[in-house]
Design an enzyme around this catalytic site. Structure first.
Site, PDB file in Angstrom:
ATOM      1  N   PRO A 115      32.582  31.459  42.010  1.00 54.29           N
ATOM      2  CA  PRO A 115      31.252  32.783  42.460  1.00 54.29           C
ATOM      3  C   PRO A 115      31.601  33.520  41.729  1.00 54.29           C
ATOM      4  O   PRO A 115      32.416  34.586  41.994  1.00 54.29           O
ATOM      5  CB  PRO A 115      31.041  32.378  43.276  1.00 54.29           C
ATOM      6  CG  PRO A 115      32.498  32.005  44.418  1.00 54.29           C
ATOM      7  CD  PRO A 115      33.283  31.730  43.487  1.00 54.29           C
ATOM      8  N   MET A 116      30.930  33.628  40.483  1.00 52.89           N
ATOM      9  CA  MET A 116      31.454  35.960  40.016  1.00 52.89           C
ATOM     10  C   MET A 116      29.621  35.577  39.078  1.00 52.89           C
ATOM     11  O   MET A 116      28.732  35.783  39.161  1.00 52.89           O
ATOM     12  CB  MET A 116      31.681  35.837  38.069  1.00 52.89           C
ATOM     13  CG  MET A 116      33.875  34.975  38.540  1.00 52.89           C
ATOM     14  SD  MET A 116      34.072  34.272  37.187  1.00 52.89           S
ATOM     15  CE  MET A 116      33.367  33.250  36.933  1.00 52.89           C
TER      16      MET A 116
ATOM     17  N   GLN B 295      26.325  30.544  47.778  1.00 48.46           N
ATOM     18  CA  GLN B 295      27.559  31.455  48.282  1.00 48.46           C
ATOM     19  C   GLN B 295      26.448  32.972  49.215  1.00 48.46           C
ATOM     20  O   GLN B 295      26.082  33.409  48.147  1.00 48.46           O
ATOM     21  CB  GLN B 295      28.344  31.996  46.923  1.00 48.46           C
ATOM     22  CG  GLN B 295      29.019  33.082  48.367  1.00 48.46           C
ATOM     23  CD  GLN B 295      30.866  33.650  47.265  1.00 48.46           C
ATOM     24  OE1 GLN B 295      30.707  34.896  46.741  1.00 48.46           O
ATOM     25  NE2 GLN B 295      31.650  33.174  47.187  1.00 48.46           N
TER      26      GLN B 295
ATOM     27  N   CYS C 199      34.203  39.162  48.313  1.00 43.31           N
ATOM     28  CA  CYS C 199      34.279  40.871  47.344  1.00 43.31           C
ATOM     29  C   CYS C 199      34.617  42.087  47.681  1.00 43.31           C
ATOM     30  O   CYS C 199      34.208  42.425  49.261  1.00 43.31           O
ATOM     31  CB  CYS C 199      32.732  40.421  47.231  1.00 43.31           C
ATOM     32  SG  CYS C 199      32.109  41.572  46.390  1.00 43.31           S
TER      33      CYS C 199
ATOM     34  N   HIS D 149      41.676  34.135  47.899  1.00 41.97           N
ATOM     35  CA  HIS D 149      42.042  34.945  46.858  1.00 41.97           C
ATOM     36  C   HIS D 149      43.611  35.201  47.147  1.00 41.97           C
ATOM     37  O   HIS D 149      43.087  36.278  48.391  1.00 41.97           O
ATOM     38  CB  HIS D 149      41.373  35.181  46.431  1.00 41.97           C
ATOM     39  CG  HIS D 149      41.009  36.561  45.275  1.00 41.97           C
ATOM     40  ND1 HIS D 149      40.353  36.863  44.403  1.00 41.97           N
ATOM     41  CD2 HIS D 149      42.440  36.645  44.905  1.00 41.97           C
ATOM     42  CE1 HIS D 149      41.286  37.077  43.529  1.00 41.97           C
ATOM     43  NE2 HIS D 149      42.790  37.849  43.473  1.00 41.97           N
TER      44      HIS D 149
ATOM     45  N   ASN E  11      43.564  30.648  44.938  1.00 36.50           N
ATOM     46  CA  ASN E  11      42.534  31.709  43.554  1.00 36.50           C
ATOM     47  C   ASN E  11      42.899  32.626  43.763  1.00 36.50           C
ATOM     48  O   ASN E  11      43.577  33.479  44.682  1.00 36.50           O
ATOM     49  CB  ASN E  11      41.029  31.941  44.056  1.00 36.50           C
ATOM     50  CG  ASN E  11      40.288  32.547  43.350  1.00 36.50           C
ATOM     51  OD1 ASN E  11      39.562  33.847  43.942  1.00 36.50           O
ATOM     52  ND2 ASN E  11      40.001  32.658  41.946  1.00 36.50           N
ATOM     53  N   GLY E  12      43.815  32.914  41.751  1.00 29.08           N
ATOM     54  CA  GLY E  12      44.380  34.218  41.791  1.00 29.08           C
ATOM     55  C   GLY E  12      45.388  33.614  40.578  1.00 29.08           C
ATOM     56  O   GLY E  12      46.005  32.952  41.139  1.00 29.08           O
ATOM     57  N   ASP E  13      44.711  34.673  39.671  1.00 29.73           N
ATOM     58  CA  ASP E  13      46.237  34.088  38.660  1.00 29.73           C
ATOM     59  C   ASP E  13      46.149  33.000  37.788  1.00 29.73           C
ATOM     60  O   ASP E  13      46.770  32.537  36.722  1.00 29.73           O
ATOM     61  CB  ASP E  13      47.436  34.274  38.936  1.00 29.73           C
ATOM     62  CG  ASP E  13      47.430  36.190  39.430  1.00 29.73           C
ATOM     63  OD1 ASP E  13      46.813  36.803  38.936  1.00 29.73           O
ATOM     64  OD2 ASP E  13      48.359  36.319  39.766  1.00 29.73           O
TER      65      ASP E  13
ATOM     66  N   ARG F 182      38.145  34.640  36.626  1.00 31.10           N
ATOM     67  CA  ARG F 182      37.998  34.658  35.221  1.00 31.10           C
ATOM     68  C   ARG F 182      38.137  33.675  33.706  1.00 31.10           C
ATOM     69  O   ARG F 182      38.022  34.342  32.388  1.00 31.10           O
ATOM     70  CB  ARG F 182      38.722  36.119  35.506  1.00 31.10           C
ATOM     71  CG  ARG F 182      38.240  37.100  36.428  1.00 31.10           C
ATOM     72  CD  ARG F 182      39.316  38.195  36.896  1.00 31.10           C
ATOM     73  NE  ARG F 182      40.203  38.024  37.591  1.00 31.10           N
ATOM     74  CZ  ARG F 182      41.723  38.557  37.703  1.00 31.10           C
ATOM     75  NH1 ARG F 182      41.092  40.318  37.181  1.00 31.10           N
ATOM     76  NH2 ARG F 182      42.353  38.589  38.764  1.00 31.10           N
TER      77      ARG F 182
END
Length: 331
Positions: free
Chosen positions: A18-19, A72, A102, A171, A204-206, A229
């Site tokens: 979710p962004m 979310q 967040c 994350h 999550n992450g990278d 991203r």
């Protein structure tokens, strides 16, 4: 097969993160087309939902073609979170997700998002309030801790599982890191090795390439990966990862025709959902991402930013396609 409550997902699913201002229905539709297994709405303020704020309500829009899909929510008040969960339930998503990750100041200052990482007891109370207010599966997305001196994800994972959540996404950064530095997935691996943890754990992450996705899958043994991203302007990443998992080979990179088709679809769906003028204005943030690394796109970027109708969009897309066909012929 991975299960979140009664939701059945493929073995090692790929999730779209979710962004804010990104993962709206048009973008989610593109990612679904290109292989995302589970997606979430932009995060929604519990207070905004209760106040009937138009922007918050609009974010509740979901469509059958994107299922399974979660909504979310975030907030720092138990009653508001419980009430917002009941509001979310009325639009019949597949699950409710709570944002405890967040890092942005305006959210943290309200005692929400990653701000809750400083108070695990409050995190537990907020989660219980949501779990007991809905029949839908509840999941949580969070970070390792507030900063490097207060990493508390081990306690968080166990205590949130006790509240009845059905999955946890981690994350692998602290709030202090924001989105900088390297994500430390060793913490995720440790959570997965905890014999008390029975719910799915997503990392999550990278993750920005098929090679990294496979390496992290093998090394850290989580139940699936959430991608954020790296999917912006590049929804193809989901199918690229799946293909690499299955074959060890890369799919061809999207060419100019693929990118222009994605822009056209995104623009059409955005105009359909938000209205033509607003939909195309809000598309402006996406063009540079779709054409990242494409030579000479700077010459067309200004033209895309001046498009106000779908008819103008079609003319410009055809002009862009013709330019690159001629460019390729000259190489």
């Amino acid at each position: 097969m991975v299960k979140i409550g009664n939701i059945e997902l493929p073995e090692f699913p790929l999730l779209l993160a979710p962004m804010e201002d990104v993962s709206d229905p048009p973008f989610r539709r593109l990612c679904k087309m290109h292989g995302a297994d589970l997606m979430y709405s932009e995060f929604i303020s519990s207070e905004g939902l209760i106040r009937d704020a138009m922007k918050s309500r609009k974010k509740l829009d979901i469509f059958d073609y994107e299922r399974p899909v979660g909504i979310q929510i975030f907030g720092g008040d138990e009653e508001a979170m419980a009430m917002s969960a009941r509001i979310v339930e009325t639009v019949n998503p597949d699950l409710v997700d709570i944002n405890f990750g967040c890092p942005v100041k305006k959210v943290v200052c309200k005692g929400a998002g990653a701000g809750v990482l400083k108070d695990i007891d409050l995190m537990v109370r907020l989660t219980k309030a949501v779990v007991t207010s809905t029949h839908l599966p509840v999941t949580v997305k969070t970070r390792l801790g507030w900063d490097s001196n207060s990493i508390n994800i081990d306690e968080v994972a166990e205590r949130l599982q006790e509240t009845g959540i059905k999955a946890l996404t981690i994350h692998a950064r602290t709030r202090g890191q924001m989105y900088k530095g390297e994500a430390d997935w060793e913490h995720i691996s440790r959570i997965k090795q905890n014999p008390n943890i029975e719910i799915p754990i997503f990392g999550n992450g990278d993750i920005d390439s098929p090679e990294k996705a496979l390496a992290y899958k093998q090394k850290y043994a989580c139940d699936g990966i959430m991608i954020g991203r790296a999917a912006i302007g590049y929804p193809w990443i989901f199918n690229e990862i799946k293909h690499f998992f299955e074959t060890g080979e890369h799919l061809p990179e999207p060419g100019i025709s693929d990118r222009l088709l994605a822009v056209r679809q995104h623009a059409e769906w955005s105009a359909e959902w938000k209205g033509e003028k607003l939909g195309l204005i809000e598309m402006r943030q996406h063009y540079s991402n779709y054409f990242r690394g494409v030579p000479h796109f700077k010459e067309f970027r200004k033209k895309f930013l001046e498009v106000f109708t779908l008819e103008e969009m079609d003319v410009l897309i055809n002009e862009t396609q013709k330019f690159y066909e001629e460019y390729q012929a000259q190489i």
